[in-house]
Enzyme design. Sequence first.
Site, PDB file in Angstrom:
ATOM      1  N   ILE A  33      -8.812   6.638  -2.357  1.00  0.00           N
ATOM      2  CA  ILE A  33      -7.791   7.641  -2.625  1.00  0.00           C
ATOM      3  C   ILE A  33      -6.988   7.863  -1.351  1.00  0.00           C
ATOM      4  CG2 ILE A  33      -9.040   8.790  -4.484  1.00  0.00           C
ATOM      5  CD1 ILE A  33      -9.980  10.910  -2.556  1.00  0.00           C
ATOM      6  N   ASP A  34      -5.827   8.489  -1.497  1.00  0.00           N
ATOM      7  CA  ASP A  34      -4.938   8.705  -0.361  1.00  0.00           C
ATOM      8  C   ASP A  34      -5.597   9.512   0.751  1.00  0.00           C
ATOM      9  OD1 ASP A  34      -2.807   7.428  -1.599  1.00  0.00           O
ATOM     10  OD2 ASP A  34      -1.967   9.277  -2.405  1.00  0.00           O
ATOM     11  N   LYS A  35      -5.100   9.313   1.943  1.00  0.00           N
ATOM     12  CA  LYS A  35      -5.537  10.097   3.095  1.00  0.00           C
ATOM     13  C   LYS A  35      -5.461  11.599   2.805  1.00  0.00           C
ATOM     14  CE  LYS A  35      -3.832  11.409   7.676  1.00  0.00           C
ATOM     15  NZ  LYS A  35      -2.762  11.175   8.684  1.00  0.00           N
ATOM     16  N   VAL A  76      -2.959   3.357  -2.000  1.00  0.00           N
ATOM     17  CA  VAL A  76      -3.935   3.689  -3.009  1.00  0.00           C
ATOM     18  C   VAL A  76      -3.232   4.408  -4.127  1.00  0.00           C
ATOM     19  CG1 VAL A  76      -5.923   3.896  -1.486  1.00  0.00           C
ATOM     20  CG2 VAL A  76      -4.407   5.779  -1.688  1.00  0.00           C
TER      21      VAL A  76
END
Length: 360
Positions: free
Chosen positions: A164-166, A22
């Site tokens: 979005i990122d983890k 992402v």
Amino acid sequence: MPEDEDFFEEHDSPEFADDENVENELYEHHRIIADKGQGLLRIDKFLMIRIENASRNKIQQAAKAGNILVNGEPVRQNYRVKPLDVISVVMAHPPRDTEVLPEEIPLNIVYEDEHLLVVNKDAGMVVHPGYANFDGTMLNALVWHLRHRPGAGPDAMPLLVHRIDKDTSGIILVAKTEEAQTRIARDFFDHTIKRTYQAIVWGTPRENEGTITGHVGRNLNNRLIMAVFPDGSHGKHAVTHYKVLRSYNYVSLIECRLETGRTHQIRAHMKHLGHPLFSDERYGGNQILKGTTSGTYKKFVENCFRLCPRQALHAKSLGFIHPVTGQEMFFDSILPSDMQSLLDRWERYVSGRGENQTSQ
């Protein structure tokens, strides 16, 4: 195959399994030029032939949303393609083939209606199932949420339009109908979605405000990270506008406004600028990049890393036009506690009140 296709990038790549690939918008863009000898043919049938795995329903949804353009003008699904027509199509990405099982996981849903919902995601939560992340995701939690609402059917399914990122916290928009998903996909493609992030970076950029323009793509030597290619030789066009909100000399709080949504765009762009995100292991921000590397300062920074052991990045706000009602929508969020505590510590340190923080 179409002359030019723009899909979101390798979303299931195992190299990005731990933090997802992402920040990508989840749409497909196809640009097709009809042949000189093209006979008159309905555009929905034409696209079924020319776009691999395109369903009739997706094409109809795209036409209904005004996402099929011929020579720059939107057309209906019964338009007949003519020789040398230039056709542009934006479609929401189809749902995954794998079943998403409902899981009762707490979520911070800040808005919901019959067409969409907005989630303020905690850091550490993966957005959707994928390689090495088959459960415990935001999507699993949303499937549970939708199926356990009064009057909900067994096939209720959240439809992602971006992610979005983890280890990035913050606001995510989710569609609940294909119509909403398709219309929002077009807004992302047209760059009319307004997104701001806040990040804590090493050092302070020379200019208080600026724009970073440079293609973002896989690092040619390390596929675990993305790199910036200013000459456009690799990757995809990416634009990030930044503004310094507060400077603590050693680190700064910045605001980033995105025009495009490429994989790790902010993280790669800020590293390219010489100011990696604080505590960002992948991009070198988990090392002391400003100040001494010994003594009490080193201990202080190590404690800061433990306080915020993730990239210090938060998707703070999201603005868009409601895909059905046409109402202007805007959602904002406060910094999560780990980032706020990090800023408080740096504030005390640079003001001379941080002498006792090295042992905390």
